[in-house]
Design an enzyme around this catalytic site. Structure first.
Site, PDB file in Angstrom:
ATOM      1  NE  ARG A 104      22.381  46.868   7.786  1.00 45.90           N
ATOM      2  CZ  ARG A 104      21.343  46.082   8.014  1.00 45.90           C
ATOM      3  NH1 ARG A 104      20.281  46.126   7.247  1.00 45.90           N
ATOM      4  NH2 ARG A 104      21.354  45.229   9.011  1.00 45.90           N
ATOM      5  CG  ASN A 106      25.069  45.174   6.024  1.00 43.24           C
ATOM      6  OD1 ASN A 106      25.646  46.220   6.280  1.00 43.24           O
ATOM      7  ND2 ASN A 106      24.548  44.403   6.961  1.00 43.24           N
TER       8      ASN A 106
END
Length: 87
Positions: A24, A42
């Site tokens: 991320r 996620n």
């Protein structure tokens, strides 16, 4: 970002070893460097979901980077879809 370039939206799901490897943060850094806006998260299925908006050339560059990922990731595939930008 070129203000005259048409803005598009990339919706991408990255599948593989992408949790717990800084994926991320990698996406945020890459997208920011390309002048893109959007978000990354996620998912409970183990994938990473990314939505980004900006010029097509910058989105294509991000897509290339998603396919590689950060050093600790193992990207098996990226499922992409293109949509109109929503701002």
């Amino acid at each position: 970002m070129d203000p005259t370039a048409a803005v598009e939206r990339l919706d991408a799901r990255v599948i593989g070893r992408v949790h717990g490897v800084g994926f991320r943060y990698f996406v945020l850094r890459e997208a920011d460097g390309l002048g893109l806006t959007g978000w990354v998260a996620n998912d409970s299925d183990g994938s990473v979901h990314c939505v980004a908006e900006g010029p097509r050339a910058a989105l294509d560059a991000l897509l290339d980077r998603l396919r590689e990922g950060p050093p600790a990731a193992i990207v098996q595939r990226v499922i992409e879809s293109w949509r109109p930008a929503t701002g």
